[in-house]
Design a protein around this motif. Structure first.
Motif, PDB file in Angstrom:
ATOM      1  N   ASN A   7       0.845  -1.185   0.000  1.00  0.00           N
ATOM      2  CA  ASN A   7       0.000   0.000   0.000  1.00  0.00           C
ATOM      3  C   ASN A   7       0.886   1.243   0.000  1.00  0.00           C
ATOM      4  OD1 ASN A   7      -2.291  -1.563   0.069  1.00  0.00           O
ATOM      5  ND2 ASN A   7      -3.081  -0.688   1.955  1.00  0.00           N
ATOM      6  N   VAL A   8       0.352   2.328  -0.548  1.00  0.00           N
ATOM      7  CA  VAL A   8       1.055   3.606  -0.578  1.00  0.00           C
ATOM      8  C   VAL A   8       0.296   4.577   0.320  1.00  0.00           C
ATOM      9  CG1 VAL A   8       1.817   5.535  -2.014  1.00  0.00           C
ATOM     10  CG2 VAL A   8       1.901   3.195  -2.912  1.00  0.00           C
ATOM     11  N   TYR A   9       1.033   5.285   1.166  1.00  0.00           N
ATOM     12  CA  TYR A   9       0.462   6.251   2.096  1.00  0.00           C
ATOM     13  C   TYR A   9       1.107   7.598   1.823  1.00  0.00           C
ATOM     14  CZ  TYR A   9      -0.744   1.879   4.340  1.00  0.00           C
ATOM     15  OH  TYR A   9      -1.229   0.626   4.580  1.00  0.00           O
ATOM     16  N   HIS A  10       0.330   8.669   1.940  1.00  0.00           N
ATOM     17  CA  HIS A  10       0.881  10.006   1.735  1.00  0.00           C
ATOM     18  C   HIS A  10       1.012  10.716   3.076  1.00  0.00           C
ATOM     19  CE1 HIS A  10       1.993  13.640  -0.321  1.00  0.00           C
ATOM     20  NE2 HIS A  10       1.185  14.281   0.503  1.00  0.00           N
ATOM     21  N   ILE A  11       2.190  11.264   3.303  1.00  0.00           N
ATOM     22  CA  ILE A  11       2.466  12.055   4.509  1.00  0.00           C
ATOM     23  C   ILE A  11       2.698  13.494   4.068  1.00  0.00           C
ATOM     24  CG2 ILE A  11       3.985  12.354   6.487  1.00  0.00           C
ATOM     25  CD1 ILE A  11       4.826   9.445   6.131  1.00  0.00           C
ATOM     26  N   HIS A  12       2.125  14.417   4.791  1.00  0.00           N
ATOM     27  CA  HIS A  12       2.268  15.839   4.470  1.00  0.00           C
ATOM     28  C   HIS A  12       3.071  16.526   5.559  1.00  0.00           C
ATOM     29  CE1 HIS A  12       1.264  19.857   3.125  1.00  0.00           C
ATOM     30  NE2 HIS A  12       0.918  20.139   4.365  1.00  0.00           N
ATOM     31  N   ALA A  13       4.010  17.359   5.169  1.00  0.00           N
ATOM     32  CA  ALA A  13       4.774  18.165   6.127  1.00  0.00           C
ATOM     33  C   ALA A  13       4.363  19.616   5.968  1.00  0.00           C
ATOM     34  CB  ALA A  13       6.272  18.016   5.877  1.00  0.00           C
ATOM     35  N   ALA A  14       4.038  20.255   7.072  1.00  0.00           N
ATOM     36  CA  ALA A  14       3.683  21.672   7.060  1.00  0.00           C
ATOM     37  C   ALA A  14       4.822  22.459   7.680  1.00  0.00           C
ATOM     38  CB  ALA A  14       2.396  21.904   7.843  1.00  0.00           C
ATOM     39  N   VAL A  15       5.405  23.352   6.907  1.00  0.00           N
ATOM     40  CA  VAL A  15       6.494  24.201   7.387  1.00  0.00           C
ATOM     41  C   VAL A  15       5.882  25.522   7.822  1.00  0.00           C
ATOM     42  CG1 VAL A  15       8.651  25.354   6.777  1.00  0.00           C
ATOM     43  CG2 VAL A  15       8.134  23.088   5.832  1.00  0.00           C
ATOM     44  N   SER A  16       6.243  25.954   9.012  1.00  0.00           N
ATOM     45  CA  SER A  16       5.729  27.235   9.495  1.00  0.00           C
ATOM     46  C   SER A  16       6.890  28.062  10.027  1.00  0.00           C
ATOM     47  CB  SER A  16       4.676  27.025  10.577  1.00  0.00           C
ATOM     48  OG  SER A  16       5.237  26.362  11.678  1.00  0.00           O
ATOM     49  N   PRO A  17       6.769  29.352  10.066  1.00  0.00           N
ATOM     50  CA  PRO A  17       5.562  30.133   9.795  1.00  0.00           C
ATOM     51  C   PRO A  17       5.257  30.170   8.293  1.00  0.00           C
ATOM     52  CG  PRO A  17       7.385  31.624  10.143  1.00  0.00           C
ATOM     53  CD  PRO A  17       7.904  30.227  10.403  1.00  0.00           C
ATOM     54  N   LEU A  18       4.067  30.611   7.970  1.00  0.00           N
ATOM     55  CA  LEU A  18       3.654  30.696   6.574  1.00  0.00           C
ATOM     56  C   LEU A  18       4.590  31.571   5.751  1.00  0.00           C
ATOM     57  CD1 LEU A  18      -0.231  30.986   6.969  1.00  0.00           C
ATOM     58  CD2 LEU A  18       1.108  28.991   6.282  1.00  0.00           C
ATOM     59  N   GLU A  19       5.247  32.514   6.419  1.00  0.00           N
ATOM     60  CA  GLU A  19       6.149  33.443   5.727  1.00  0.00           C
ATOM     61  C   GLU A  19       7.567  32.883   5.580  1.00  0.00           C
ATOM     62  OE1 GLU A  19       4.685  34.368   8.778  1.00  0.00           O
ATOM     63  OE2 GLU A  19       2.883  35.098   7.816  1.00  0.00           O
ATOM     64  N   ALA A  20       7.798  31.631   5.970  1.00  0.00           N
ATOM     65  CA  ALA A  20       9.141  31.045   5.888  1.00  0.00           C
ATOM     66  C   ALA A  20       9.655  31.141   4.452  1.00  0.00           C
ATOM     67  CB  ALA A  20       9.115  29.593   6.339  1.00  0.00           C
TER      68      ALA A  20
END
Length: 70
Positions: A7-20
């Motif tokens: 199976n394939v799984y998707h992982i999402h990374a959120a970089v913050s702050p939005l202004e980075a």
């Protein structure tokens, strides 16, 4: 995260702050016999075992991880 082989799984990374300035990340696995991960965060389970998926910002200032097991 528990997985099912092939199976394939998707992982999402959120970089913050939005202004980075640098939001690009790199994905790696410590056990490519158990999982592979591409540079968009898609993880494919290959066999039973435990692996750690690590995401790192390209400037190496932030690191995160996820344990994967079957």
């Amino acid at each position: 995260m528990d997985t099912v082989t092939n199976n394939v799984y998707h992982i999402h990374a959120a970089v913050s702050p939005l202004e980075a300035n640098q939001k690009k990340v790199s994905w790696t696995t410590d056990n490519p016999i158990v999982t592979i991960v591409d540079q968009t965060g898609n993880v494919t389970a290959l066999s039973e075992g435990i692996a750690t998926i690590t995401v790192t910002t390209v400037d190496f200032k932030l690191v995160g991880g996820l344990a994967v097991s079957k």
